[in-house]
Scaffold this active site. Structure first.
Site, short mmCIF file in Angstrom:
data_model
loop_
_atom_site.label_atom_id
_atom_site.label_comp_id
_atom_site.label_asym_id
_atom_site.label_seq_id
_atom_site.Cartn_x
_atom_site.Cartn_y
_atom_site.Cartn_z
N LEU A 31 0.76 -1.39 0.02
CA LEU A 31 -0.05 -0.01 0.12
C LEU A 31 0.82 1.35 -0.02
O LEU A 31 0.45 2.32 -0.59
CB LEU A 31 -0.96 0.06 1.17
CG LEU A 31 -1.89 -1.09 1.35
CD1 LEU A 31 -2.84 -0.97 2.56
CD2 LEU A 31 -2.98 -0.80 0.08
N GLY A 34 7.47 4.30 3.11
CA GLY A 34 7.92 5.64 3.61
C GLY A 34 9.41 5.35 4.53
O GLY A 34 10.08 4.29 4.37
N PHE A 36 9.92 5.18 7.57
CA PHE A 36 9.98 4.38 8.76
C PHE A 36 9.61 2.69 8.28
O PHE A 36 9.44 1.87 9.21
CB PHE A 36 8.63 4.72 9.55
CG PHE A 36 9.03 6.17 10.05
CD1 PHE A 36 10.12 6.29 10.62
CD2 PHE A 36 7.90 6.88 10.10
CE1 PHE A 36 10.62 7.90 11.05
CE2 PHE A 36 8.06 8.36 10.33
CZ PHE A 36 9.47 8.51 11.00
N ASP A 154 0.25 13.81 11.45
CA ASP A 154 0.15 13.57 9.91
C ASP A 154 -1.35 13.46 9.44
O ASP A 154 -1.68 12.77 8.57
CB ASP A 154 1.14 12.37 9.68
CG ASP A 154 1.54 12.26 8.08
OD1 ASP A 154 1.24 13.48 7.52
OD2 ASP A 154 1.77 11.31 7.54
#
Length: 342
Positions: A31, A34, A36, A154
């Site tokens: 999906l 990033g 992290f 976020d």
């Protein structure tokens, strides 16, 4: 739960392995990826009907066994915090958490629906009424998150989902949780990697790595601008001296809602709404403006005569009450004259 003692580099795409993750999860597709880790869509083959879930793979940026141990402790703490947050109906439930070869995994409820970003892309910009209705539904959720001492950090259109089954708004992707696990080694932190959020939606103090609850209010304000205009932050203009977003020419809203939006978007944290409750109360007040208006004085308080005629100090509260009574007396006198003349 079993743990290893040595960290490993970030795994290759799990969709290519063909094996069950943790002997339970069949990975369907990636999906997102990033700084992290990676997020996957998966199915839980141990449950009837093999329901969908979201797997988040977190790769801690640690260099030593002691740092990995600290990352493990933080992972368990944050998983428990996420589980507590997930008891709210508008936050995905935490279904499982585990570690494999120094990498940490969260399994969360999969929310079927469309994000705000997808909605604007497919249907177009929203009306002021629709945005206000969204805020009234979303702000209590944000207040709950803050009451748990969590700053989301976020909030943006792609992280807010309208659930297809029941229409509730769901807040996903708590970046703060991932950051605390990923940067457990204090020696590995740097200005380049410590920032959590999305440029354009993040407030000035968040970019300076000092986020507060009001930082989420700013991001929500930018999200509202996107809903009203269809423009992402990179397409907006900013005042070079104050850092304020120059948004007034982009959208047409009522004066009252414009003031609310402006206060959500203040670059200076002290000038912004300080809590989600403050924004909600301001929105609710609009419905009562017509009722409250007769009680408001349009005359400066300095023009109100002292009852005693002396120079003694009169508190602002008493002066306000005097102004209201004087205005009501003038109104009654005018109505009496109108009746005499009719």
């Amino acid at each position: 739960m079993s743990f290893s003692t040595t960290p490993s580099p970030l795994q290759a795409d799990l969709t290519q392995s063909g094996e069950l993750l943790h002997d339970r999860y069949s990975i369907s597709r990636q999906l997102g990826r990033g700084g992290f880790g990676i997020t996957y869509l998966a199915r839980d083959v141990r449950l009837p009907g093999t329901p969908r879930c979201v797997i988040k793979q977190l790769c801690p940026k640690v260099q030593s066994p002691s740092a990995l141990k600290k990352a493990r402790q933080r992972f368990e703490q944050e998983a428990k915090a996420l589980a507590k947050l997930g008891s709210h109906s508008q936050i995905p439930q935490l279904l499982d958490y585990f570690e494999i070869d120094g990498e940490f995994y969260l399994a969360q409820e999969f929310i079927r629906g469309r994000t705000l970003a997808q909605d604007v892309s497919k249907i177009g910009v929203w009306t002021e009424a629709a945005v206000k209705e969204f805020l009234k539904e979303f702000l209590p959720l944000l207040q709950y998150v803050h009451s748990q001492r969590v700053i989301h950090r976020d909030i943006k259109p792609s992280n807010i989902v309208r659930c297809r089954e029941d229409g509730r708004w769901v807040l996903i992707d708590f970046g703060a949780v991932k950051e605390r696990v990923a940067f457990s080694d204090p020696h590995s932190r740097s200005l380049a990697t410590h920032f959590v959020g999305t440029i354009g939606f993040a407030s000035p103090e968040q970019i300076a790595m000092r986020p507060v609850y009001a930082s989420d209010i700013y991001a929500l304000g930018v999200t509202c601008l996107y809903l009203l205009s269809g423009r992402v932050p990179s397409e907006q203009d900013y005042d070079p001296y104050t850092g304020e977003i120059l948004w007034q020419h982009l959208v047409h809203v009522s004066d009252y809602f414009g003031r609310i939006l402006d206060k959500m978007l203040k670059a200076a944290m002290r000038d912004r709404f300080q809590s989600a409750d403050d924004v909600f109360r301001a929105l609710e007040l609009e419905a009562h403006l017509d009722t409250l208006r007769p009680c408001l004085s349009h005359h400066p308080l300095s023009q109100v005569e002292s009852v005693s005629g002396s120079d003694e100090f009169i508190s602002p509260l008493v002066r306000t009450a005097m102004a209201i009574r004087a205005w009501q007396a003038r109104l009654a006198a005018r109505q009496a004259r109108d009746q005499e003349n009719s």
